[in-house]
Structures are given as C-alpha cells and as structure tokens.
Design a protein around this motif. Structure first.
Motif, PDB file in Angstrom:
ATOM      1  N   ARG A  55      69.661  25.850  54.988  1.00 13.23           N
ATOM      2  CA  ARG A  55      70.905  26.186  55.692  1.00 13.23           C
ATOM      3  C   ARG A  55      70.624  26.802  57.050  1.00 13.23           C
ATOM      4  N   LYS A  56      69.611  27.668  57.129  1.00  7.60           N
ATOM      5  CA  LYS A  56      69.253  28.262  58.420  1.00  7.60           C
ATOM      6  C   LYS A  56      68.866  27.190  59.421  1.00  7.60           C
ATOM      7  N   LYS A  57      68.314  26.079  58.928  1.00  9.82           N
ATOM      8  CA  LYS A  57      67.890  24.980  59.801  1.00  9.82           C
ATOM      9  C   LYS A  57      68.977  23.916  59.952  1.00  9.82           C
ATOM     10  N   GLY A  58      70.182  24.183  59.433  1.00 13.06           N
ATOM     11  CA  GLY A  58      71.316  23.287  59.636  1.00 13.06           C
ATOM     12  C   GLY A  58      71.457  22.145  58.641  1.00 13.06           C
ATOM     13  N   LYS A  59      70.721  22.189  57.532  1.00 15.01           N
ATOM     14  CA  LYS A  59      70.853  21.135  56.525  1.00 15.01           C
ATOM     15  C   LYS A  59      72.182  21.275  55.794  1.00 15.01           C
ATOM     16  N   LYS A  60      72.751  20.151  55.395  1.00 15.23           N
ATOM     17  CA  LYS A  60      74.043  20.142  54.716  1.00 15.23           C
ATOM     18  C   LYS A  60      73.916  20.676  53.293  1.00 15.23           C
ATOM     19  N   PRO A  61      74.863  21.544  52.892  1.00 13.90           N
ATOM     20  CA  PRO A  61      74.814  22.109  51.540  1.00 13.90           C
ATOM     21  C   PRO A  61      74.745  21.045  50.444  1.00 13.90           C
ATOM     22  N   GLU A  62      75.470  19.940  50.599  1.00 13.17           N
ATOM     23  CA  GLU A  62      75.473  18.911  49.555  1.00 13.17           C
ATOM     24  C   GLU A  62      74.088  18.290  49.374  1.00 13.17           C
ATOM     25  N   LYS A  63      73.394  18.044  50.465  1.00  9.52           N
ATOM     26  CA  LYS A  63      72.032  17.493  50.360  1.00  9.52           C
ATOM     27  C   LYS A  63      71.100  18.502  49.704  1.00  9.52           C
ATOM     28  N   LEU A  64      71.232  19.777  50.086  1.00  5.17           N
ATOM     29  CA  LEU A  64      70.407  20.814  49.482  1.00  5.17           C
ATOM     30  C   LEU A  64      70.713  20.943  47.994  1.00  5.17           C
ATOM     31  N   ARG A  65      71.989  20.850  47.633  1.00  6.62           N
ATOM     32  CA  ARG A  65      72.398  20.941  46.229  1.00  6.62           C
ATOM     33  C   ARG A  65      71.752  19.830  45.409  1.00  6.62           C
ATOM     34  N   LYS A  66      71.806  18.618  45.916  1.00  3.37           N
ATOM     35  CA  LYS A  66      71.230  17.493  45.183  1.00  3.37           C
ATOM     36  C   LYS A  66      69.716  17.651  45.013  1.00  3.37           C
ATOM     37  N   GLN A  67      69.050  18.086  46.083  1.00  2.30           N
ATOM     38  CA  GLN A  67      67.600  18.214  46.001  1.00  2.30           C
ATOM     39  C   GLN A  67      67.181  19.377  45.104  1.00  2.30           C
ATOM     40  N   SER A  68      67.950  20.448  45.126  1.00  3.77           N
ATOM     41  CA  SER A  68      67.581  21.619  44.324  1.00  3.77           C
ATOM     42  C   SER A  68      68.014  21.474  42.865  1.00  3.77           C
ATOM     43  N   GLY A  69      68.905  20.527  42.584  1.00  7.59           N
ATOM     44  CA  GLY A  69      69.344  20.296  41.211  1.00  7.59           C
ATOM     45  C   GLY A  69      70.440  21.226  40.735  1.00  7.59           C
ATOM     46  N   HIS A  70      71.107  21.922  41.653  1.00  9.92           N
ATOM     47  CA  HIS A  70      72.220  22.786  41.267  1.00  9.92           C
ATOM     48  C   HIS A  70      73.450  21.932  40.964  1.00  9.92           C
ATOM     49  N   SER A  71      74.329  22.442  40.109  1.00 13.36           N
ATOM     50  CA  SER A  71      75.578  21.738  39.824  1.00 13.36           C
ATOM     51  C   SER A  71      76.506  21.850  41.035  1.00 13.36           C
ATOM     52  N   ALA A  72      77.499  20.971  41.096  1.00 14.20           N
ATOM     53  CA  ALA A  72      78.379  20.887  42.268  1.00 14.20           C
ATOM     54  C   ALA A  72      79.084  22.204  42.580  1.00 14.20           C
TER      55      ALA A  72
END
Length: 97
Positions: A55-72
């Motif tokens: 997030r500090k580097k401007g990545k989209k939360p949805e992409k981070l969520r998918k990669q980290s495996g967190h639920s929606a």
C-alpha cells in the motif's frame, strides 16, 4: 508450474511442492537467525509486510488481498491497508515540520 515463492526449499535443494505454513515459519526463522536478528519473525510477518509495504508503494488493495490470501472482507487485511496508508497525504506533509 509453481512460482518460485511457492516452492519448498530444503538445505541444498529446491522441491516442487508448496511450502506449508510451518515450512514458511521455519525458513523465515532460520534466515533471521543466520542474519543475527534477535527478533521473532513468522510467516505472518511477511504477510503483513506484503500488505503494508504494498500500500505504501501504491499497490491496489484487491491485488494485495488476492496475493496474501485474505478473504474479501477481512478486517485484518483492512487494518494492514490502513497501516500502509497512514502517512499518505499527511497534514504535515510538505510543511517542513
């Protein structure tokens, strides 16, 4: 084919199966010990770091969520996103304080 980060690593060889959560913990713990760090690092440390730094580097939360495996609707994910955004557009930014 599995991605490099998904591959099991044993001393001296790389496997073809994904790391288990425990295998990830062991790998991170060993790396911290070899680096001489006196800190308890876990797989969770890397997961949280991915989201907050992303997030500090401007990545989209949805992409981070998918990669980290967190639920929606994971409240934990969104607390990490907030940590990553905490200093964006801060009231003191650019004031020289």
């Amino acid at each position: 084919m599995p991605q490099a980060a998904d591959l099991r690593v044993d001393p001296g060889r790389v496997g073809t199966a994904r790391l288990s959560p425990d295998g990830c913990r062991i790998a991170i713990t060993r790396a911290a010990e070899r680096a001489g760090l006196d800190v308890r690092l876990t797989g969770h440390s890397a997961r949280r770091g991915l989201v907050t730094t992303g997030r500090k580097k401007g990545k989209k939360p949805e992409k981070l969520r998918k990669q980290s495996g967190h639920s929606a609707n994971s409240p934990v994910l969104w607390s990490y996103v907030e940590d990553g955004e905490m200093w964006e557009d801060a009231a003191t930014e650019g004031l020289g304080l």
